[in-house]
Design an enzyme around this catalytic site. Structure first.
Site, PDB file in Angstrom:
ATOM      1  N   LYS A 197       0.854  -1.188   0.000  1.00 39.10           N
ATOM      2  CA  LYS A 197       0.000   0.000   0.000  1.00 39.10           C
ATOM      3  C   LYS A 197       0.888   1.236   0.000  1.00 39.10           C
ATOM      4  O   LYS A 197       1.712   1.421   0.893  1.00 39.10           O
ATOM      5  CB  LYS A 197      -0.914  -0.006   1.223  1.00 39.10           C
ATOM      6  N   ARG A 207     -10.502  10.761   1.770  1.00 39.29           N
ATOM      7  CA  ARG A 207     -10.370  11.534   3.016  1.00 39.29           C
ATOM      8  C   ARG A 207     -11.637  12.360   3.243  1.00 39.29           C
ATOM      9  O   ARG A 207     -12.070  12.551   4.373  1.00 39.29           O
ATOM     10  CB  ARG A 207      -9.126  12.429   2.958  1.00 39.29           C
ATOM     11  N   ARG A 218       0.972  10.143   5.345  1.00 39.61           N
ATOM     12  CA  ARG A 218       1.218   8.815   5.914  1.00 39.61           C
ATOM     13  C   ARG A 218       2.533   8.221   5.424  1.00 39.61           C
ATOM     14  O   ARG A 218       2.719   7.017   5.417  1.00 39.61           O
ATOM     15  CB  ARG A 218       0.080   7.871   5.525  1.00 39.61           C
ATOM     16  N   GLU A 234       7.015  -6.781   1.621  1.00 44.21           N
ATOM     17  CA  GLU A 234       5.767  -6.626   2.379  1.00 44.21           C
ATOM     18  C   GLU A 234       4.832  -7.819   2.133  1.00 44.21           C
ATOM     19  O   GLU A 234       4.217  -8.348   3.062  1.00 44.21           O
ATOM     20  CB  GLU A 234       5.058  -5.327   1.996  1.00 44.21           C
ATOM     21  N   LYS A 249      -2.474  -1.666  -3.632  1.00 38.66           N
ATOM     22  CA  LYS A 249      -3.302  -0.464  -3.580  1.00 38.66           C
ATOM     23  C   LYS A 249      -2.437   0.775  -3.627  1.00 38.66           C
ATOM     24  O   LYS A 249      -1.458   0.819  -2.879  1.00 38.66           O
ATOM     25  CB  LYS A 249      -4.084  -0.508  -2.268  1.00 38.66           C
ATOM     26  N   TYR A 314     -15.270   1.499  -6.799  1.00 42.00           N
ATOM     27  CA  TYR A 314     -16.514   2.232  -6.534  1.00 42.00           C
ATOM     28  C   TYR A 314     -17.510   2.067  -7.685  1.00 42.00           C
ATOM     29  O   TYR A 314     -18.670   2.444  -7.546  1.00 42.00           O
ATOM     30  CB  TYR A 314     -16.202   3.718  -6.276  1.00 42.00           C
TER      31      TYR A 314
END
Ligand code: PBG
Length: 328
Positions: A197, A207, A218, A234, A249, A314
């Site tokens: 990510k 957000r 982040r 990862e 992502k 979405y």
């Protein structure tokens, strides 16, 4: 005269031929619809930077889950938007917290007919907007956060989640959550590891969708877009720690990573076409600069082609409707 050349175009001549030889096919069962549930709403509320996506009320969330079943979607991924936040994200572990209430509502509405996934991260619930708890000097405290994630995983499982999506990018999160689930009689709950990510600008509209309180960024826990090999590390760690599925992502800008992950793991691979990817297409289409429907299909097809078995998008419900109606 006809030149003696090889003719790949022969198989592109008609729609029927193109359909026959398509190497990648979209199917509703491979699509997962992200859903937002906002505490205290009576009516769904629009999200200006995600036209067509809403923050749901409890009632409209149930209707959306029902529709997901009717369309044959693979799953839904739920995010909670609480009315109150604090430093440790208490709402995330409260059985009456909005995310846990929403999971239970969906479960009551659709039973086992669609996979119920929930975001396992504190950012929606913290008053500083970070994905974990902070040290005295304002950094995200990895291991103190893991304790919160363990409790949150159990809360989501007890609320009825089939799958918990560890999206916070803390080191060790998959193993700690797996152990907590196993110790809480939730061996059946699967972990979807947001394994690779990236600290992406493409999370911008999200957000707004979760009313994020984040001021900084982040980058101290999400990955640097410059790195590819790091994603393989990862992913390896998450699989070793017990990830049942792994995710890359965002999707569109990371198709190389997705391909490499899909080539090496033996668990299902998901990709998240994130809010900014959606918003960029919707905005360009709004200006008349792009053929929206074709771009939607092309983007999701490309994510599948690159190696994703499952796509969170979405557009999941809309694309599933096109597929069901034979328009795609
Ligand atoms: C973390 C989380 C985020 C998204 C999904 N889970 C936000 C972030 O990492 O900043 C973003 C999804 C999107 O942009 O559509 N809870």
């Amino acid at each position: 005269m006809a030149f003696p050349v090889e003719r790949p175009r022969r198989l592109r001549r008609t729609p029927a031929l193109r359909r026959l030889v398509a190497e990648t096919r979209l199917h509703p069962a491979a699509l997962v619809l992200p859903l937002f549930l906002r505490e205290g709403l009576d009516e769904p509320a629009p999200i200006s930077s995600l036209p067509g996506v809403v923050q749901h009320s409890r009632e409209s969330l149930r209707a959306a889950a029902r529709e997901a079943v009717e369309l044959g979607l693979g799953g839904v991924m739920l995010f909670g938007v609480p009315a109150h936040r604090d430093a440790v994200g208490s709402g995330a572990t409260d059985p009456r917290g909005i995310l846990n209430v929403g999971i239970a509502d969906i479960r009551a509405e659709v039973g086992d007919e669609v996979v119920v996934m929930a975001d396992l991260c504190l950012d929606e619930f913290t008053d500083h907007g970070h994905c974990g708890v902070l040290t005295g000097t304002g950094e995200v405290d990895n291991d103190a956060t893991l304790e919160r994630y363990a409790d949150m995983g159990v809360a989501l499982a007890h609320a009825g989640a089939d799958v918990v999506g560890t999206s916070g990018m803390m080191d060790g999160q998959v193993g700690v959550v797996r152990a907590a689930l196993d110790a809480a009689d939730a061996q059946h709950v699967a972990v979807l590891a947001y394994a690779a990510k990236y600290a992406s600008a493409a999370f911008g509209p999200f957000r707004e969708a979760v009313d994020s309180q984040l001021l900084g960024d982040r980058r101290a826990y999400q990955q640097d877009p410059a790195n590819r090999r790091e994603s393989m590390r990862e992913v390896r760690l998450d699989v070793e720690e017990g990830a049942d599925l792994v995710m890359v992502k965002p999707a569109g800008s990371y198709l190389d990573v997705l391909r490499e992950v899909a080539d090496v793991v033996d668990v299902p691979v998901a990709a998240y076409q994130v809010s900014g990817e959606y918003a960029m297409v919707e905005a360009a289409a709004e200006f008349g600069w792009i053929d929206r429907d074709r771009m939607v299909l092309e983007s999701i097809t490309s994510i599948h082609r690159a190696g994703a078995d499952i796509v969170l998008t979405y557009w999941a419900a809309e694309v599933a409707r096109w597929l069901v109606e034979g328009k795609a």
